[in-house]
Design an enzyme around this catalytic site. Structure first.
Site, PDB file in Angstrom:
ATOM      1  N   HIS A  91      31.516  31.991  31.330  1.00  0.00           N
ATOM      2  CA  HIS A  91      32.740  32.770  31.172  1.00  0.00           C
ATOM      3  C   HIS A  91      32.635  34.125  31.862  1.00  0.00           C
ATOM      4  CE1 HIS A  91      32.750  29.835  27.817  1.00  0.00           C
ATOM      5  NE2 HIS A  91      33.990  29.678  28.249  1.00  0.00           N
ATOM      6  N   SER A 110      39.026  27.633  29.982  1.00  0.00           N
ATOM      7  CA  SER A 110      38.715  29.013  29.598  1.00  0.00           C
ATOM      8  C   SER A 110      38.469  29.944  30.782  1.00  0.00           C
ATOM      9  CB  SER A 110      37.484  29.033  28.688  1.00  0.00           C
ATOM     10  OG  SER A 110      36.370  28.448  29.340  1.00  0.00           O
ATOM     11  N   GLU A 165      24.470  36.295  26.409  1.00  0.00           N
ATOM     12  CA  GLU A 165      24.095  35.809  27.728  1.00  0.00           C
ATOM     13  C   GLU A 165      24.862  34.521  27.976  1.00  0.00           C
ATOM     14  OE1 GLU A 165      19.926  35.446  28.362  1.00  0.00           O
ATOM     15  OE2 GLU A 165      19.501  37.550  27.871  1.00  0.00           O
TER      16      GLU A 165
END
Length: 250
Positions: free
Chosen positions: A220, A34, A216
């Site tokens: 990422h 990701s 939060e």
């Protein structure tokens, strides 16, 4: 008859030129999780992977295919058939950038877990060797650091042996190494505890429609974080893959 032969010759010439143009263009394949993957631009989504920003740094002559996907490890990326798709598309002279680690270390996920010194190492070696068998040039990148400051404001290393194994495999196989883990640690330490939130997904309720309760997230990347990681990747490219420097924008 002569006209027919001329027509056939012209068609062959056009096809030959098209094939040459296609072959002469370098493709950089991005393989990872990701932190590297493309994220939607629609729907008020602030999350970005650095791989979707990276092509903006390049001129014509090189193209990108970003195959990175959220939540994947060296194990699941292959088991789901995603690596086979990449492998079938690699042409001699192409580059394959490989960045995993965040999900390989998830021992509670049997589909993704790959122990650093055994399966993870073996998977990386296999990705490199198979890329080379197709004439591709592999690049290994260590996983970027999480924003993991302790109560004393000291950044802790959450990747442990995973980053070290990437370095070891790169040295063993003679593969260019982009040490994004080391460089992102330096970036986070430079920004400090509070300012480093700008690099990740730290938002208040209402900042983005997609995140009505705020967020939060210290793994990422925000758009700012994605661009900053790309800056680090460019530094590593200049150091380890000088033949690609000519494709960078001024």
């Amino acid at each position: 008859m002569m006209k027919k032969l001329i027509l056939i010759a012209c068609v062959a010439l056009v096809l030959g030129i098209s094939a040459f143009q296609k072959k002469s263009q370098i493709t950089i394949f991005l393989v990872g999780d990701s932190t590297l993957a493309d994220k939607p631009y629609s729907g008020s989504n602030p999350e970005k992977g650095w791989g979707q920003i990276f092509p903006l740094y390049f001129k014509d002559g090189v193209r990108f295919e970003n195959h990175a996907v959220n939540g994947r490890s060296t194990k699941s990326f292959r088991s789901e058939g995603r690596w086979k798709k990449v492998l079938n598309r690699i042409q001699p002279g192409d580059y394959v950038l490989i960045e995993f680690g965040h999900n390989d270390q998830k021992s509670d996920s049997k589909d993704r877990y790959a122990a650093a010194d055994t399966d993870y190492r073996a998977n990386l070696i296999r990705y490199v060797r198979e890329s080379r068998e197709k004439g591709g040039k592999a690049i290994l990148a260590t996983p970027i650091s999480r924003r993991s400051f302790d109560e004393n404001g000291k950044l802790t290393d959450t990747h442990g042996r995973y980053s070290e194994v990437v370095r070891e495999v790169a040295a063993e196989l003679g593969v260019p190494l982009w040490d994004l883990h080391k460089k992102s640690i330096a970036l986070l330490e430079q920004f400090g505890v509070e300012k480093s939130k700008e690099l990740f997904l730290h938002y208040r309720p209402g900042d983005y429609n997609r995140l009505p309760e705020g967020k939060e997230d210290n793994t990422h990347l925000s758009p700012t974080g994605a661009f900053k990681i790309c800056d680090l990747a460019v530094e590593e490219l200049k150091r380890t893959v000088p033949e690609l420097v000519k494709f960078l924008k001024d």
